[in-house]
Motif scaffolding. Structure first.
Motif, PDB file in Angstrom:
ATOM      1  N   UNK A 193     -20.956 -95.905  -0.230  1.00 16.51           N
ATOM      2  CA  UNK A 193     -20.780 -95.723  -1.666  1.00 16.51           C
ATOM      3  C   UNK A 193     -20.223 -97.029  -2.224  1.00 16.51           C
ATOM      4  N   UNK A 194     -21.005 -97.693  -3.054  1.00 20.20           N
ATOM      5  CA  UNK A 194     -20.614 -99.013  -3.532  1.00 20.20           C
ATOM      6  C   UNK A 194     -20.581 -99.040  -5.058  1.00 20.20           C
ATOM      7  N   UNK A 195     -19.839-100.003  -5.581  1.00 19.09           N
ATOM      8  CA  UNK A 195     -19.764-100.141  -7.034  1.00 19.09           C
ATOM      9  C   UNK A 195     -19.087-101.448  -7.371  1.00 19.09           C
ATOM     10  N   UNK A 196     -18.941-101.690  -8.662  1.00 24.28           N
ATOM     11  CA  UNK A 196     -18.087-102.764  -9.154  1.00 24.28           C
ATOM     12  C   UNK A 196     -16.647-102.235  -9.160  1.00 24.28           C
ATOM     13  N   UNK A 197     -15.719-103.065  -9.634  1.00 26.13           N
ATOM     14  CA  UNK A 197     -14.304-102.664  -9.657  1.00 26.13           C
ATOM     15  C   UNK A 197     -14.081-101.490 -10.612  1.00 26.13           C
ATOM     16  N   UNK A 198     -13.066-100.690 -10.274  1.00 24.04           N
ATOM     17  CA  UNK A 198     -12.556 -99.649 -11.160  1.00 24.04           C
ATOM     18  C   UNK A 198     -13.610 -98.618 -11.565  1.00 24.04           C
ATOM     19  N   UNK A 199     -14.473 -98.265 -10.603  1.00 23.41           N
ATOM     20  CA  UNK A 199     -15.479 -97.240 -10.859  1.00 23.41           C
ATOM     21  C   UNK A 199     -15.073 -95.885 -10.305  1.00 23.41           C
ATOM     22  N   UNK A 200     -13.928 -95.827  -9.605  1.00 22.82           N
ATOM     23  CA  UNK A 200     -13.458 -94.556  -9.065  1.00 22.82           C
ATOM     24  C   UNK A 200     -13.831 -94.321  -7.618  1.00 22.82           C
ATOM     25  N   UNK A 201     -14.013 -95.398  -6.854  1.00 23.76           N
ATOM     26  CA  UNK A 201     -14.400 -95.248  -5.441  1.00 23.76           C
ATOM     27  C   UNK A 201     -13.344 -94.488  -4.647  1.00 23.76           C
ATOM     28  N   UNK A 202     -12.077 -94.902  -4.775  1.00 26.80           N
ATOM     29  CA  UNK A 202     -11.023 -94.269  -3.997  1.00 26.80           C
ATOM     30  C   UNK A 202     -10.777 -92.847  -4.476  1.00 26.80           C
ATOM     31  N   UNK A 203     -10.903 -92.598  -5.757  1.00 33.29           N
ATOM     32  CA  UNK A 203     -10.778 -91.239  -6.272  1.00 33.29           C
ATOM     33  C   UNK A 203     -11.837 -90.337  -5.645  1.00 33.29           C
ATOM     34  N   UNK A 204     -13.063 -90.827  -5.559  1.00 31.63           N
ATOM     35  CA  UNK A 204     -14.151 -90.060  -4.949  1.00 31.63           C
ATOM     36  C   UNK A 204     -13.882 -89.820  -3.472  1.00 31.63           C
ATOM     37  N   UNK A 205     -13.381 -90.850  -2.782  1.00 31.06           N
ATOM     38  CA  UNK A 205     -13.040 -90.710  -1.361  1.00 31.06           C
ATOM     39  C   UNK A 205     -11.988 -89.613  -1.173  1.00 31.06           C
ATOM     40  N   UNK A 206     -10.922 -89.671  -1.945  1.00 32.57           N
ATOM     41  CA  UNK A 206      -9.831 -88.717  -1.782  1.00 32.57           C
ATOM     42  C   UNK A 206     -10.261 -87.300  -2.156  1.00 32.57           C
ATOM     43  N   UNK A 207     -11.104 -87.177  -3.148  1.00 28.02           N
ATOM     44  CA  UNK A 207     -11.624 -85.852  -3.516  1.00 28.02           C
ATOM     45  C   UNK A 207     -12.480 -85.283  -2.393  1.00 28.02           C
ATOM     46  N   UNK A 208     -13.310 -86.139  -1.781  1.00 22.99           N
ATOM     47  CA  UNK A 208     -14.167 -85.696  -0.685  1.00 22.99           C
ATOM     48  C   UNK A 208     -13.327 -85.275   0.515  1.00 22.99           C
TER      49      UNK A 208
END
Length: 210
Positions: free
Chosen positions: A7-22
């Protein structure tokens, strides 16, 4: 069958939020997970993964020379079966470590979800991202937007005056307010010196008191 996801993105797209939710979704179902985070990233304390909106979880730190397949096998031997492995800031993985995570999938049949940036502030691929793009079974973009309203796919590093920085080390931990996600067109414009970035507020406005 288990898969390797990036799961990739630019900065501040919510990557870690998505990880923690998963990860929470797994735990809610009584399933055990392991979150990995690079040792060089200690912004929120050693062995802690945290999102900008306040979610956090404990994680296993790893160094650049550490064998992740061996690490995960040792974790299973000590604590029992794993149902999913998460890798935060996966752009900092080495080529060997991405291969080891693919072994976790192929040999241990455990899904691995890696989350990270695709490119650095110069528009160049990180090592971990390069090999995840090459070897992952599934590629998923987490989208965010540029201040122009276009989809943001690039990251720029700026100084305190909003001027783009084009030189310096690829890795600079912390200082998230110095990184801004922009569209490719805007990246070209500001990299050529014909524009500047207004640093954005990092939290949602609370509204006016009455």
């Amino acid at each position: 069958m288990a898969k390797l996801y990036f799961y990739y993105s630019a900065m501040n797209a919510g990557k870690t939020t998505t990880l923690l939710q998963s990860a929470y979704n797994y735990h809610e179902r009584g399933m055990r997970t392991l979150i990995l985070t690079p040792a060089l990233d200690s912004r929120y304390g050693e062995g802690v993964v945290a999102s900008r909106i306040g979610l956090k979880a404990n994680a296993r730190r790893f160094g650049s020379g550490e064998n992740l397949l061996a690490l995960i096998q040792a974790d299973i031997a000590a604590h029992g079966a794993l149902h999913c492995v998460f890798a935060d800031e996966a752009q900092f993985l080495t080529r060997s470590q991405v291969w080891q995570l693919s072994d976790v999938v192929d040999k241990l049949n455990i899904p691995v979800l890696a989350f990270g940036l695709r490119t650095d502030f110069r528009g160049e691929l990180f090592e971990g991202s390069r090999y995840l793009l090459a070897w992952a079974d599934n590629l998923e973009e987490i989208k965010t937007i540029c201040h122009t309203g276009r989809k943001a796919t690039m990251v720029v590093r700026v100084d305190e005056h909003g001027r783009v920085v084009t030189e310096g080390p690829q890795v600079e931990i912390g200082g998230n307010d110095r990184y801004v996600s922009v569209s490719r067109a805007e990246f070209k414009k500001i990299s050529e010196g014909s524009g500047r970035i207004e640093l954005q507020q990092s939290v949602l406005p609370l509204g006016e008191s009455r």
